[in-house]
Design an enzyme around this catalytic site. Sequence first.
Site, PDB file in Angstrom:
ATOM      1  N   LEU A 192      -0.829 -18.551 -32.643  1.00 36.38           N
ATOM      2  CA  LEU A 192      -1.655 -18.623 -33.835  1.00 36.38           C
ATOM      3  C   LEU A 192      -1.006 -19.613 -34.788  1.00 36.38           C
ATOM      4  O   LEU A 192       0.221 -19.748 -34.814  1.00 36.38           O
ATOM      5  CB  LEU A 192      -1.759 -17.253 -34.529  1.00 36.38           C
ATOM      6  CG  LEU A 192      -2.576 -16.156 -33.846  1.00 36.38           C
ATOM      7  CD1 LEU A 192      -2.497 -14.870 -34.668  1.00 36.38           C
ATOM      8  CD2 LEU A 192      -4.028 -16.569 -33.660  1.00 36.38           C
ATOM      9  N   ASP A 193      -1.822 -20.295 -35.596  1.00 39.49           N
ATOM     10  CA  ASP A 193      -1.283 -21.184 -36.614  1.00 39.49           C
ATOM     11  C   ASP A 193      -0.379 -20.406 -37.560  1.00 39.49           C
ATOM     12  O   ASP A 193      -0.568 -19.201 -37.775  1.00 39.49           O
ATOM     13  CB  ASP A 193      -2.410 -21.821 -37.419  1.00 39.49           C
ATOM     14  CG  ASP A 193      -3.231 -22.809 -36.605  1.00 39.49           C
ATOM     15  OD1 ASP A 193      -2.729 -23.264 -35.565  1.00 39.49           O
ATOM     16  OD2 ASP A 193      -4.368 -23.112 -37.024  1.00 39.49           O
ATOM     17  N   ARG A 194       0.554 -21.100 -38.158  1.00 39.62           N
ATOM     18  CA  ARG A 194       1.486 -20.473 -39.098  1.00 39.62           C
ATOM     19  C   ARG A 194       0.760 -19.679 -40.173  1.00 39.62           C
ATOM     20  O   ARG A 194       1.156 -18.553 -40.517  1.00 39.62           O
ATOM     21  CB  ARG A 194       2.357 -21.550 -39.763  1.00 39.62           C
ATOM     22  CG  ARG A 194       3.390 -20.985 -40.726  1.00 39.62           C
ATOM     23  CD  ARG A 194       4.065 -22.080 -41.543  1.00 39.62           C
ATOM     24  NE  ARG A 194       3.193 -22.572 -42.613  1.00 39.62           N
ATOM     25  CZ  ARG A 194       3.571 -23.476 -43.512  1.00 39.62           C
ATOM     26  NH1 ARG A 194       4.784 -24.013 -43.452  1.00 39.62           N
ATOM     27  NH2 ARG A 194       2.744 -23.863 -44.458  1.00 39.62           N
ATOM     28  N   ARG A 221     -10.896 -23.756 -38.187  1.00 38.92           N
ATOM     29  CA  ARG A 221     -10.705 -24.396 -39.484  1.00 38.92           C
ATOM     30  C   ARG A 221     -11.561 -25.661 -39.595  1.00 38.92           C
ATOM     31  O   ARG A 221     -12.232 -25.893 -40.616  1.00 38.92           O
ATOM     32  CB  ARG A 221      -9.224 -24.701 -39.681  1.00 38.92           C
ATOM     33  CG  ARG A 221      -8.378 -23.437 -39.613  1.00 38.92           C
ATOM     34  CD  ARG A 221      -6.897 -23.713 -39.409  1.00 38.92           C
ATOM     35  NE  ARG A 221      -6.300 -24.375 -40.561  1.00 38.92           N
ATOM     36  CZ  ARG A 221      -4.995 -24.564 -40.689  1.00 38.92           C
ATOM     37  NH1 ARG A 221      -4.159 -24.150 -39.743  1.00 38.92           N
ATOM     38  NH2 ARG A 221      -4.508 -25.163 -41.766  1.00 38.92           N
TER      39      ARG A 221
END
Length: 217
Positions: free
Chosen positions: A64-66, A165
Amino acid sequence: MSDVSTPYDPPQGPIPVVYQDDDILVVDKPQGLLSVPGRGAHLADCLLNRLQADWPEVLLCHRLDRDTSGIMVFALTKDAQRKMGRLFETKRVKKRYIARVAGQVAEDHGTIDLPLIVDWPNRPLQHVNFERGKPSVTDWQRMAIEDGTTRMRLLPRTGRSHQLRVHMQSLGHPILGDPFYSTDHAHWPRMMLHAEGLKFEHPTQERMLRLEAPCPF
């Protein structure tokens, strides 16, 4: 790729365990913590390293993205990692996200089918590219209008970097607090994107797992 455009100050504290057996470990990743180490000693602290302190055998299955919080599955054996990898590759892991996006979304549901590729001069940003982009598809459902914003359920069919996103930005409703794709990110305490649920067949047992991490916003 990790979001490293802002100073890295990951949250501390225990990592909530959602599910565990002999083959897999499922946890709720906090927002602001890298899934894997970034480049440089200052980006060494990450979810994988923290889990390895208690489960030295733990192995990565996906990321997962930060700035995204939520549910992640790790393997505890090489065999389970290989089989989970195959499930992700063949799109047999169903993912469910919750997001708050800018503005009021007019329709109650829809599908975004826009191919994505890394924007090399501005990496790790991604962008839509109809000539060289990889197929990227997201189904979405409007959940509620909240103070001029919209709560959305996002169901990605593919797993491209930054897919949700960029797709929300392309829809005209960027995810609130997104440091890359939203212009008002400074007004929000975090990026309002959470991986709420995973559904997949257990890698070594003939049964379906439906696991959830409650949305914190």
